[in-house]
Structure formats: structure tokens, C-alpha cells
Design a protein around this motif. Structure first.
Motif: not given
Length: 372
Positions: A316-321, A350-353
């Protein structure tokens, strides 16, 4: 409930002692946004997550933590030997069930791992401790449950032991198999991370043709567009629709234009107004285009250090911004969060920003307010 096909994901991030955070635990969902005033620790959360990801990829401590003293909480006092450090960790859910990883790092007088613990299934599956400060190793003990309860061996004190475990465990006993599966679950989840911070000043420069994977600064966006526009018409149409909603003026298409010398630049096709190179756009529009592309593409298009021998469908790809809404106006921020919400709801990413304190978060997201 965990199933054999469940993709490993980080469901909690712990900053037990890291920069401005102490005894902090943050649950993470498909879309998690940290908000709060400047200095509340939003960036520190993402830095800790990115650091765990890089350690899981096998990078040494001194490359991951270039300023280790800056990671130590300011209120921390040295012990009798002059040692200070920090502690971070996470929980990864997957086929094995919840697996906890906690890491203690000594920053002063020398940078080294002084303790690591991985637990799951009601067992301590891996534990390390610094026994002899004169040696650059830690004593590791991992769950065996065979003729002996644990296996002990020295491991380097500048690497994450969990990432090294698959290279050391034979997997012959039930205990070894459990420890191995837990370590692989943690490594898969942590390595499937793309840290992204679009750099408009670099995006305005021509990009070398032939670069097929997007970098974290998105400076080679034009080269990646040259690939993705031809590979998936449906996703490209979704990107153009997002750009149309987030950029001023008419947008008919977003294409890559070949230049002399093997370079390429991104161009907006604006119908009767003709073509406009994206370097003429403002910083907010450039960041919006880059982040929309990241959310609408896949890990094979991003510069992600995934586990090569694991199928993409099992990661599962998680993008951190950090600064997700930086340079964006309210309309652009709202449109970008809508794109993020749609893609996260589908399980595509998934995104954690981190966003500013005044950002209107109308999209369904787990919002964590820091700083009171």
C-alpha cells in the motif's frame, strides 16, 4: 480483522521522545492530516515517519539523521555518561496482525541504536540492547520457540535490526517464521512510502527526457508526463480534470513537449489561447499539478524504494507531504483534498500530510490538531 491478503499499513506513529513531542501516539488512517500553528510539531511527525521508512530500506543512521542532536527533545538532560537521545516507533497492521516497532537512538556522544523492540502476537519477536559501548554492535535476541526460546547474535548499531532480520533468520521453527513474517510486514509497510515536496523553482526548468519515475521534488514532472499520458488514458483524463479545477484559465490538456538536446517541458493546452508552458504558472498552480499527479498515479511511476520481490498489489503506497496546502489558495486546497479523499477511499493510496491551521478540511479525513 487481519486476512492473508491484507496489505501491510502503518496504523499508528509514536514519538515517545522526538523534537517537540513527548509520549505522543498518533493513529493513522487512509487520509490523515496534521494541523496546528507554526512550531506545533507537524513537520516533526512527518520527519519521524520518513526516517523510519529510510531505516527500513537499510540506510545507516548517519544518512537518515544528519542532525541527530536536533532530534533530541530540548528538555532532555544527559545521563551520567553524557548520553542523550530520542525514541520513535510505529504499529503496522497486516497478515500477522498488529506489530509494534520501537527504536531508541543515542544522539550524543555518538549516534547509534541503543535499543529496538518488535512485538506481535503476544510475543517479543526481536529485542536489541547496547551491552558494550566500546563496540559498534548491539546484542540482538529474536524469537525462536524451538529447542531454545531465543537466538542471540550481535548486529550493527547503525542499522535497523528489523530490516536485517530476514537476512539472519532461517525460518525453520514456528517462532522464527512468526518473527520473520512480522519483520517483513513492517519493512513492506515502511518502505512503501513516497516523501513529496514539489519544488516550483525546479519544475520550471526543462527535464531530461527518459526519466520515468517522479522524484520527490517533482522537478522531472515533464519527463514523467511523457510516459504516463500514453500509458493510461483514464488516469491522464482524471489528472487533466483535476488541473482544470485547480488552475486558472481554460485547460484542454496537459502534455509534454520535446525540446532540442534531449529535454522536455510540460505544457498546458488552452484551446483558442494556444499552448502555455507550465513554467509561466504560479507556485501554487505548479504544486497543485505535481501533487495531483502523485495522487493519481501509482508506485511504479514514483521514486519509491518498494520491496522488489513482493507484488505491488500486496503493498500500500503511502504519500508523505509536509505543507500540503503550501502556496495553494482555498479553492486549490479544497480541490486537492477532494482528489486525495477519492483516491484514499478507493485504496489507491494513503496520505499523511501537514496543513496550515486555517485550512478548511471538508474532505473525509482523520484530522490531528497539534499545539493545544
Amino acid at each position: 480483522m487481519s486476512t492473508p491478503t491484507l496489505r501491510p499499513v502503518v496504523t499508528e506513529l509514536r514519538l515517545s521522545a522526538f523534537k517537540t513531542h513527548s509520549r505522543a501516539a498518533f493513529p493513522l488512517g487512509p487520509l490523515t492530516l496534521f494541523t496546528g500553528p507554526s512550531g506545533s510539531g507537524k513537520s516533526a511527525v512527518l520527519e519521524a515517519y520518513a526516517a523510519l521508512s529510510r531505516l527500513a530500506g537499510g540506510e545507516p543512521l548517519d544518512e537518515v539523521f544528519r542532525d541527530p542532536e536536533g532530534c533530541v527533545p530540548r528538555h532532555a538532560r544527559p545521563d551520567a555518561q553524557g548520553r542523550r537521545g530520542f525514541r520513535i516507533g510505529c504499529t503496522v497492521d497486516g497478515p500477522v496482525g498488529p506489530v509494534r516497532l520501537d527504536v531508541a537512538v543515542q544522539a550524543e556522544p555518538e549516534l547509534r541504536v541503543v535499543g529496538e523492540r518488535m512485538t506481535g502476537g503476544g510475543e517479543t519477536l526481536l529485542e536489541t540492547a547496547l551491552r558494550d559501548p566500546r563496540r559498534r554492535t548491539v546484542q540482538a535476541a529474536w524469537h525462536t520457540a524451538g529447542s531454545v526460546a531465543v537466538t542471540r547474535a550481535p548486529l550493527p548499531d547503525d542499522r535497523l535490526a528489523t530490516a536485517l532480520l530476514p537476512l539472519r533468520v532461517a525460518g525453520k521453527t514456528s517462532g522464527q517464521l512468526l518473527a520473520l513474517a512480522a519483520a517483513e510486514q513492517v519493512v513492506i509497510a515502511l518502505r512503501s512510502v513516497f516523501s513529496c515536496d514539489p519544488r516550483p523553482e525546479l519544475m520550471r526548468l526543462p527535464a531530461p527526457r527518459g526519466e520515468a519515475r517522479l522524484r520527490g521534488g517533482c522537478e522531472n514532472l515533464a519527463a514523467v508526463l511523457l510516459r504516463t499520458r500514453g500509458e493510461c488514458a483514464r488516469r491522464h483524463a482524471a489528472l487533466v480534470a483535476a488541473v482544470r479545477a485547480g488552475c486558472g484559465g481554460p485547460v484542454g490538456d496537459l502534455v509534454a513537449e520535446r525540446l532540442d538536446g534531449g529535454a522536455v517541458r510540460a505544457v498546458l493546452e488552452q484551446g483558442a489561447l494556444g499552448a502555455m508552458p507550465v513554467e509561466r504558472l504560479g507556485d501554487g498552480e505548479l504544486r497543485f499539478i505535481a501533487l495531483a499527479l502523485v495522487l493519481l498515479t501509482g508506485p511504479d511511476v514514483l521514486e519509491v524504494d518498494t520491496v522488489a520481490d513482493v507484488l505491488p498489489a500486496q503493498q500500500a503506497l503511502t504519500v508523505l507531504v509536509d505543507g500540503l496546502d503550501r502556496c495553494l489558495d482555498r479553492r486549490q486546497a479544497r480541490e486537492l483534498l477532494d482528489v486525495a479523499a477519492r483516491m484514499c477511499a478507493r485504496g489507491h493510496v494513503r496520505l499523511v500530510g501537514a496543513v496550515g491551521e486555517g485550512t478548511d478540511v471538508a474532505a473525509p479525513a482523520s484530522v490531528v490538531h497539534l499545539g493545544g
